[in-house]
Scaffold this motif. Sequence first.
Motif, PDB file in Angstrom:
ATOM      1  N   ARG A  55       0.835  -1.151   0.014  1.00 58.81           N
ATOM      2  CA  ARG A  55       0.089   0.091  -0.126  1.00 58.81           C
ATOM      3  C   ARG A  55       0.885   1.234   0.043  1.00 58.81           C
ATOM      4  O   ARG A  55       1.794   1.371   0.626  1.00 58.81           O
ATOM      5  CB  ARG A  55      -0.870  -0.039   1.261  1.00 58.81           C
ATOM      6  N   PRO A  56       0.730   2.298  -0.763  1.00 59.33           N
ATOM      7  CA  PRO A  56       1.502   3.262  -0.794  1.00 59.33           C
ATOM      8  C   PRO A  56       1.264   4.314   0.461  1.00 59.33           C
ATOM      9  O   PRO A  56       0.537   4.143   1.137  1.00 59.33           O
ATOM     10  CB  PRO A  56       0.809   4.371  -2.035  1.00 59.33           C
ATOM     11  N   GLU A  87       4.804  -0.093  -8.454  1.00 61.61           N
ATOM     12  CA  GLU A  87       4.712  -0.051  -7.107  1.00 61.61           C
ATOM     13  C   GLU A  87       6.254   0.032  -6.764  1.00 61.61           C
ATOM     14  O   GLU A  87       6.578   0.062  -5.294  1.00 61.61           O
ATOM     15  CB  GLU A  87       3.999  -1.298  -6.539  1.00 61.61           C
ATOM     16  N   ASP A 116       7.156   1.104  -2.608  1.00 64.31           N
ATOM     17  CA  ASP A 116       7.591   0.069  -1.836  1.00 64.31           C
ATOM     18  C   ASP A 116       8.651   0.629  -0.974  1.00 64.31           C
ATOM     19  O   ASP A 116       8.941   0.241   0.181  1.00 64.31           O
ATOM     20  CB  ASP A 116       7.953  -1.204  -2.717  1.00 64.31           C
TER      21      ASP A 116
END
Length: 313
Positions: free
Chosen positions: A31-32, A196, A200
């Motif tokens: 999740r960002p 992502e 991350d």
Amino acid sequence: MQVKISRVLPVALLAVGVAAVALLVGPATLRPPADAGIAWIAAPGGAAQPSTARSASTPPASPGAVGQAPATPGAALPGAALAGATPVGTRPPVVDHGPRTGNKVALTFDADMTDAMRRQLRSGAVRSYANLKIIDLLERERVPATFFLTGKWVEQYPDVTRRLAANPRFELANHTYGHLAFTPDCYGLPRIPDREMTADVARTFDVVAAYGGRQTRYFRFPGLCHDRKALAALAPLGVTVVDGDVVSGDPFAKSWRPVVRAALDGVRPGSVIILHVTEANAAMTDEALPHILAGLAERGLEPAPLSEVLGPG
């Protein structure tokens, strides 16, 4: 420090270790973060402030059932430059080792953690992925070291992370959130989607930052696998990528002797030695470490923080 653009280290020992890790790896849910990676450094007195112009808005990740959430970060020196920081927006340099002068070498310890490893812990199949004997020895002998932490390892072991952060001889660095590969064909590791990658690594800086201590902007890719696309994804974060020139091969080693040989055979002034603090899949490292330290001393080499070994950019 010695800088290059990109490299995937073709070392057989590393390939064996990482390929074995890949057997344990499950898909990771990312999740960002609410903000990009913010690094803090502790200083006596004053209010807690980030070391960049942005403020940390993401709270420490939940540690689950294995400890308490970390305390509020300690006071920071406003605007202080962190070791490994590079200009934001530029492709990060990739470093193998420091200058081949003097007598300093860096002991670096990767702390891997995946969803599959967490499941093994919860099921009781594995006792621990935190080798406290290594930390005990380093503390007892006053040996500096740099720990490349995955965000999931920090969340699993908040008390151990707090212990690392409290030691002024230890530096904290970034090893991704869930130890996914950033390139295809990285020793069988599942790959993180390109979109992502930045989030991350930024998320991991946020997770680690809350513990204070000697924060850095050093980053290490899982398996040391990176390409131009992976490096470009890190440009917004202002980091230095650290590979290493001495691969110990400690993951899944069956004896401490090969680990010692691998660590000492190629070591030179300025070397960056890659080890692991993940007990269950690097069970021989704590037995090898006293022999590695003795061998370094016999060669007139002295462990030092990674920032000191690499020196100014």
